[in-house]
Write a protein that holds these residues in place. Structure first.
Motif, PDB file in Angstrom:
ATOM      1  N   LYS A 249       0.807  -1.217   0.000  1.00  0.00           N
ATOM      2  CA  LYS A 249       0.000   0.000   0.000  1.00  0.00           C
ATOM      3  C   LYS A 249       0.841   1.269   0.000  1.00  0.00           C
ATOM      4  CE  LYS A 249      -2.295   0.906   3.757  1.00  0.00           C
ATOM      5  NZ  LYS A 249      -1.876   2.248   4.207  1.00  0.00           N
ATOM      6  N   GLU A 270     -15.203   5.470  -8.791  1.00  0.00           N
ATOM      7  CA  GLU A 270     -14.688   4.917  -7.546  1.00  0.00           C
ATOM      8  C   GLU A 270     -15.592   5.366  -6.409  1.00  0.00           C
ATOM      9  OE1 GLU A 270     -10.626   5.941  -6.911  1.00  0.00           O
ATOM     10  OE2 GLU A 270      -9.886   4.825  -8.650  1.00  0.00           O
ATOM     11  N   LEU A 358     -15.612   0.834  -9.059  1.00  0.00           N
ATOM     12  CA  LEU A 358     -14.570   0.231  -8.229  1.00  0.00           C
ATOM     13  C   LEU A 358     -14.872   0.544  -6.774  1.00  0.00           C
ATOM     14  CD1 LEU A 358     -11.825  -1.224  -7.982  1.00  0.00           C
ATOM     15  CD2 LEU A 358     -10.718   1.008  -8.213  1.00  0.00           C
ATOM     16  N   ASP A 360     -14.640  -1.140  -2.358  1.00  0.00           N
ATOM     17  CA  ASP A 360     -14.076  -2.099  -1.428  1.00  0.00           C
ATOM     18  C   ASP A 360     -14.833  -3.413  -1.539  1.00  0.00           C
ATOM     19  OD1 ASP A 360     -12.077  -0.496  -0.383  1.00  0.00           O
ATOM     20  OD2 ASP A 360     -13.418   0.437   1.060  1.00  0.00           O
ATOM     21  N   THR A 383     -11.593  -4.059  -4.882  1.00  0.00           N
ATOM     22  CA  THR A 383     -10.178  -3.979  -4.561  1.00  0.00           C
ATOM     23  C   THR A 383      -9.767  -5.173  -3.719  1.00  0.00           C
ATOM     24  OG1 THR A 383     -10.629  -2.687  -2.569  1.00  0.00           O
ATOM     25  CG2 THR A 383     -10.251  -1.471  -4.601  1.00  0.00           C
ATOM     26  N   ARG A 387      -6.287  -2.851   0.522  1.00  0.00           N
ATOM     27  CA  ARG A 387      -5.617  -2.108  -0.542  1.00  0.00           C
ATOM     28  C   ARG A 387      -6.444  -0.883  -0.900  1.00  0.00           C
ATOM     29  NH1 ARG A 387      -1.710  -4.146  -3.639  1.00  0.00           N
ATOM     30  NH2 ARG A 387      -1.544  -1.938  -4.175  1.00  0.00           N
ATOM     31  N   ALA A 390      -5.653   1.226  -4.002  1.00  0.00           N
ATOM     32  CA  ALA A 390      -6.084   0.845  -5.345  1.00  0.00           C
ATOM     33  C   ALA A 390      -7.130   1.807  -5.891  1.00  0.00           C
ATOM     34  CB  ALA A 390      -6.631  -0.581  -5.344  1.00  0.00           C
ATOM     35  N   LYS A 391      -7.791   2.541  -5.026  1.00  0.00           N
ATOM     36  CA  LYS A 391      -8.746   3.571  -5.451  1.00  0.00           C
ATOM     37  C   LYS A 391      -8.355   4.890  -4.792  1.00  0.00           C
ATOM     38  CE  LYS A 391     -12.065   1.587  -2.185  1.00  0.00           C
ATOM     39  NZ  LYS A 391     -11.600   2.381  -1.059  1.00  0.00           N
TER      40      LYS A 391
END
Length: 694
Positions: A249, A270, A358, A360, A383, A387, A390-391
């Motif tokens: 991360k 997102e 996108l 969690d 994701t 992580r 990732a967004k």
């Protein structure tokens, strides 16, 4: 077929081509310090290729092409001096002929006073390393044996100690093994131990192997640190000194940007949630502190436009995420007007379904979101665990959003609930209501979409230089010049499709969801509620429900379809009219607790009742007379006569005999008004019970 400076491997020996003649090739052996240029026929090389004896090899001195020594440095002076020394030889077209080569060498010796061995050594290096001036650079990088361990020769290596007592000890293979044990166990972990701590643990291990060793004669922290730097690479240290989650991360290098994965506006949204760093008060009673709200943000990756949001007290879940997604995909004009902001559609033009969302793994992972995938072709991306990076587009929005109000607003979280002496609890400073905070968040979003400058936005190659890096401008440019991925959809169908779903059962009582019953005209017309054994009712149907209202559910009679029937609350479940499903669940929970308590009392009384019945039966059996003198037929024939006698006795016992009234104590009834014809009898509900109009 062949090229100058090409490297060939012939019968296991490596050569470099120095020159090409009409029928021959001039080459030199690379790995021989005494070789000279020689000739070989082209036909022999071609035959060797056919027979598999000749192969082409990669350049082994390619790093020389990348070296650029600084002006005035010793490296450049040595290179240029050596090149000027052998230049007459290497520039000669007949350098490969021994007699010509010897004559040129003698001329250079006479002119510069150098030796034949030096000239041949420099020329050989020039030919073997690619015939470029950089081939004559000194190999200073090989000097000093950097990185190679020194071997002690019966004395302590390194500079003698000046202040610390003792001589010290040389690090051998056994000590290095102990170093590695201590480093692997105490340093290369995610526990956060310091290097001095790991060295102290090493001393404990060392002292166990060599008891009574003086402190000054143990391997020092510097020696262990030197071993650590020499044997362990940086990437290995970073990986093992941090957890896998933290490394992926926060430490792992970034390989790309979010914009590389999107084509234009609406390619990917997102969505993420956070708990705001502020305490709020109730809208209805500002004296009541209601806590910290949950904020959901939906953001378009390409333009960084905030597409939708949610502010409320639902825990981060599908229910709250659904409301944020609905606001992101529908028109914002009416919503903004509800909070006092009059905008046009051009100010917030995000309306429609994106290509992908996108999120969690929690909120949008499961069957609840499948309708959005199946019916509207929206790709749901989740994701990996832990992580959040990732967004990162939407993650960064929360810090920016909260920076707008945290410096000014009362009731802002200050990092800890531990108060210093005299401090006031920041929770008691809450003054903003829920409505106030929602308006602040909406105003911040409108400002971001219209005016925020994205200084770190990575432009694509086709973006004009005069394009302002502002979300609204990027959105409009992307709609005109890129593939716009937003698709229109019926707003009501979209809202119902995003509602959480529950499996329902159908019986003659109605459609049962969460233990309460619903009905609709479509269900009645289908005959599913009729009471007949021939009625065939569907199974495994689902219905969407709004947790905020239990008055209706939305039945999906067909799978993989957004067609729905609105079902209203049945009379049987009228106790839940105008309630939310949270109220329903709370009441049902309370009812189950009461039923459990009543059940315990009922079970106890039932056992007492059964004991009473058994005792009565036992008593009756003990009082039964002896009828052995009568036959079965005689006993049965006497039943009717016995019944008449029992009935006569019952009539006498139950006959009403009014008490004797003393007339002296009676009074005359005097009517206070005239008699009325109005009927005060109990109402008749027969018509309502058997109403056939429905």
């Amino acid at each position: 077929m062949f090229q100058i400076n090409e490297i060939l491997k012939y019968n296991g020996v490596t050569y470099r081509i120095l020159a090409l003649l009409s029928t021959q090739v001039v080459w030199i052996r690379i790995d021989d310090n005494s070789s000279f240029p020689s000739l070989i026929d082209l036909e022999e090389l071609r035959s060797a290729i056919d027979e598999g004896e000749l192969t082409r090899e990669k350049e082994s001195f390619s790093q020389l092409l990348l070296q650029m020594p600084e002006d005035g440095s010793l490296l450049k002076l040595k290179r240029d001096e050596n090149y000027q020394l052998i230049k007459p030889l290497v520039d000669s077209p007949e350098f490969f002929l021994p007699k010509v080569r010897a004559e040129i060498i003698n001329q250079i010796i006479e002119k510069h006073g150098t030796t034949k061995q030096t000239l041949y050594r420099i020329a050989r290096r020039y030919w073997q390393r690619g015939q470029i001036p950089n081939a004559l650079l000194p190999d200073y990088k090989n000097s000093g044996a950097r990185g190679i361990k020194r071997v002690a020769q019966n004395k302590k290596l390194g500079r003698p100690r000046k202040y610390m007592p003792g001589v010290g000890v040389n690090v051998d293979e056994f000590i290095e093994r102990l170093f590695r044990v201590a480093i692997d166990k105490y340093l290369l972990t995610d526990k956060g131990y310091s290097f001095p701590y790991a060295h102290r643990k090493f001393k404990d291990i060392y002292e166990t192997h060599f008891p009574n060793t003086p402190e000054e004669e143990m391997p020092t922290n510097w020696q262990m640190n030197h071993f650590y730097k020499r044997e362990y690479k940086l990437v290995e240290k970073l990986k093992k000194r941090s957890s896998k989650i933290e490394f992926n991360k926060d430490i792992k290098p970034l390989s790309s940007t979010a914009n590389m994965q999107v084509l234009g506006p609406g390619s990917r949204f997102e969505i993420d949630a956070t708990i705001a760093d502020i305490y709020l008060v109730s809208d209805s009673d500002r004296a009541n502190i209601v806590g910290r709200p949950v904020v959901y943000i939906v953001k378009d990756v390409f333009s960084r436009m905030v597409a939708g949001f949610y502010v409320g007290f639902e825990n981060p879940s599908y229910v709250a995420a659904m409301q944020a997604l609905v606001s992101a995909m529908t028109n914002k004009v009416a919503y903004c007007k509800k909070y006092g902001f009059d905008i046009d559609e051009e100010i917030w033009p995000v309306v429609g379904l994106p290509d992908a969302i996108l999120a969690d793994r929690g909120e949008l992972l499961g069957h609840q979101i499948e309708s959005l995938e199946n019916n509207f072709s929206v790709r749901i991306e989740n994701t990996p665990p832990y992580r959040g990076d990732a967004k990162g587009i939407v993650e960064r929005s929360f810090k920016t959003l909260q920076a707008d109000f945290t410096p000014f607003a009362p009731g802002v979280v200050k990092g800890t609930k531990i108060k210093k002496r005299g401090d006031k609890d920041y929770r008691l400073d809450a003054k903003l209501s829920v409505r106030d905070f929602q308006e602040i968040v909406l105003a911040s979003i409108l400002f971001h979409n219209q005016y925020a400058t994205l200084k770190k936005y990575d432009r694509d190659i086709d973006m004009p230089a005069d394009l302002p890096l502002v979300p609204l401008h990027l959105w409009n440019w992307g709609i005109q010049h890129r593939t716009g991925r937003l698709r229109s959809a019926n707003e009501d169908a979209l809202r119902v499709s995003l509602l959480p779903r529950v499996k329902v059962s159908i019986s003659e009582l109605g459609i049962s969801a969460f233990g309460i019953y619903f009905t609709s005209s479509e269900v009645i017309q289908e005959g599913w509620l009729h009471r007949s054994s021939s009625v065939s009712r569907p199974i495994n149907l689902e219905a969407g429900y709004d947790p905020g209202s239990a008055d209706n559910i939305y039945l999906f009679p067909k799978k993989n379809s957004v067609e729905y029937w609105t079902c209203k609350l049945a009379h049987r479940s009228r106790e839940f009219l105008n309630c939310s499903f949270w109220d329903v669940w709370q009441v049902q929970d309370q009812q189950k607790k009461v039923m459990a308590q009543v059940g315990q009392v009922s079970d106890k009384k039932k056992r007492e009742h059964e004991r009473f019945i058994k005792s009565k039966i036992k008593s009756a059996l003990s009082k039964a007379p002896d009828t052995s003198g009568l036959t079965n037929a005689e006993q049965i024939a006497a039943i009717n006569d016995n019944k008449r006698k029992e009935k006569q006795q019952e009539r006498q016992d139950s006959a009403y005999r009014p008490p004797v009234v003393d007339n002296k104590n009676t009074a005359q009834v005097i009517h206070l008004g005239e008699q009325t014809t109005e009927d005060f009898s109990y109402p008749n509900h027969i018509d309502e019970l058997f109403n056939e109009s429905e």
